[in-house]
Motif scaffolding. Structure first.
Motif, mmCIF file in Angstrom:
data_model
loop_
_atom_site.group_PDB
_atom_site.id
_atom_site.type_symbol
_atom_site.label_atom_id
_atom_site.label_comp_id
_atom_site.label_asym_id
_atom_site.label_seq_id
_atom_site.Cartn_x
_atom_site.Cartn_y
_atom_site.Cartn_z
ATOM 1 N N SER A 1 0.675 -1.199 0.125
ATOM 2 C CA SER A 1 0.070 0.146 0.046
ATOM 3 C C SER A 1 0.820 1.360 -0.026
ATOM 4 C CB SER A 1 -0.864 -0.116 1.236
ATOM 5 O OG SER A 1 -1.724 1.279 1.073
ATOM 6 N N SER B 1 -3.884 6.168 -2.490
ATOM 7 C CA SER B 1 -3.675 4.990 -1.653
ATOM 8 C C SER B 1 -4.076 3.936 -2.709
ATOM 9 C CB SER B 1 -4.606 4.898 -0.367
ATOM 10 O OG SER B 1 -5.848 4.830 -0.557
ATOM 11 N N SER C 1 -7.017 2.158 -4.652
ATOM 12 C CA SER C 1 -7.946 2.898 -5.096
ATOM 13 C C SER C 1 -7.478 4.469 -5.019
ATOM 14 C CB SER C 1 -9.295 3.082 -4.550
ATOM 15 O OG SER C 1 -8.928 3.099 -3.075
ATOM 16 N N TYR C 2 -8.052 5.377 -5.726
ATOM 17 C CA TYR C 2 -7.572 6.694 -5.933
ATOM 18 C C TYR C 2 -8.934 7.770 -5.548
ATOM 19 C CZ TYR C 2 -3.755 4.656 -7.938
ATOM 20 O OH TYR C 2 -2.646 3.846 -8.540
ATOM 21 N N ALA C 3 -8.895 8.682 -4.815
ATOM 22 C CA ALA C 3 -9.818 9.448 -4.395
ATOM 23 C C ALA C 3 -9.269 10.851 -4.235
ATOM 24 C CB ALA C 3 -10.659 9.189 -3.263
ATOM 25 N N LYS D 1 -11.215 5.856 -11.124
ATOM 26 C CA LYS D 1 -11.790 5.019 -10.138
ATOM 27 C C LYS D 1 -13.021 5.744 -9.594
ATOM 28 C CE LYS D 1 -8.815 1.520 -9.064
ATOM 29 N NZ LYS D 1 -8.851 0.202 -9.249
ATOM 30 N N LYS E 1 -16.795 5.018 -3.575
ATOM 31 C CA LYS E 1 -17.761 4.149 -3.008
ATOM 32 C C LYS E 1 -18.136 4.679 -1.713
ATOM 33 C CE LYS E 1 -19.134 -0.540 -1.950
ATOM 34 N NZ LYS E 1 -18.708 -1.906 -1.912
ATOM 35 N N ASN F 1 -11.930 10.926 5.564
ATOM 36 C CA ASN F 1 -12.931 10.516 4.836
ATOM 37 C C ASN F 1 -14.353 10.130 5.315
ATOM 38 O OD1 ASN F 1 -10.884 10.322 2.787
ATOM 39 N ND2 ASN F 1 -10.502 8.366 2.904
ATOM 40 N N LEU G 1 -15.539 4.727 1.074
ATOM 41 C CA LEU G 1 -14.755 3.551 1.390
ATOM 42 C C LEU G 1 -13.705 3.341 0.263
ATOM 43 C CD1 LEU G 1 -18.006 1.350 1.601
ATOM 44 C CD2 LEU G 1 -16.490 2.202 3.424
ATOM 45 N N ARG G 2 -13.685 3.909 -0.726
ATOM 46 C CA ARG G 2 -12.637 3.879 -1.807
ATOM 47 C C ARG G 2 -12.870 4.815 -2.721
ATOM 48 N NH1 ARG G 2 -15.132 -0.679 -5.371
ATOM 49 N NH2 ARG G 2 -16.269 0.510 -6.907
#
Length: 142
Positions: free
Chosen positions: A3, A18, A21-23, A37, A40, A121, A141-142
């Motif tokens: 990670s 991270s 996933s990417y946000a 992505k 969620k 988050n 969540l992601r």
């Protein structure tokens, strides 16, 4: 899989990366999905009063999803779900807000905009004076 976490802050926008996933996490109550992505999110409630969460597309202003803790038990037809998860479209930003009534589902009670607190988050919303900010909760969540 290893990670990797990287945070870039510019004052206007924080980028949280991270693996896997990417946000993009914008300030306040705006959530942005990366171009690769979708986001969620999980919505939960811990409230006796009626609470609703509205997720709107920030660019168009159109409602993308709605949640209500009295869904199926007296909430209006504008609500699409009780507590649960929702997946966004990639590359879009969304404004998350909540509102509440000062009692259970009742069409004669007015909606009141809920105050929120952001903690990473998690967006927590308040429907009263106890300041626990858990009456409606939205978690990425992601």
């Amino acid at each position: 899989m290893k990670s990797i976490a990287l945070a870039i802050t510019t004052g206007l926008l924080s980028v949280v990366l991270s693996a896997p996933s990417y946000a993009l996490v914008a300030p306040g109550n705006v959530l942005c999905a990366s171009h690769h992505k979708p986001l969620k999110v999980r919505v939960s409630f811990d409230a006796a009063f009626e609470n609703g969460v509205i997720i709107t597309d920030s660019a168009t202003g159109r409602v993308a999803m709605t949640f209500n803790n009295f869904y199926g038990r007296g909430a209006g037809r504008e609500w699409r779900s009780g507590a649960g998860t929702w997946v966004s479209r990639p590359g879009r930003c969304y404004t998350v807000r909540a509102q509440h009534k000062t009692g259970p589902a009742n069409p004669s009670l007015p909606w009141v905009e809920s105050h929120y607190q952001r903690d990473g988050n998690k967006l927590g919303f308040e429907d009263g004076a106890d300041n626990d900010y858990n009456d409606a909760v939205v978690r990425i969540l992601r």
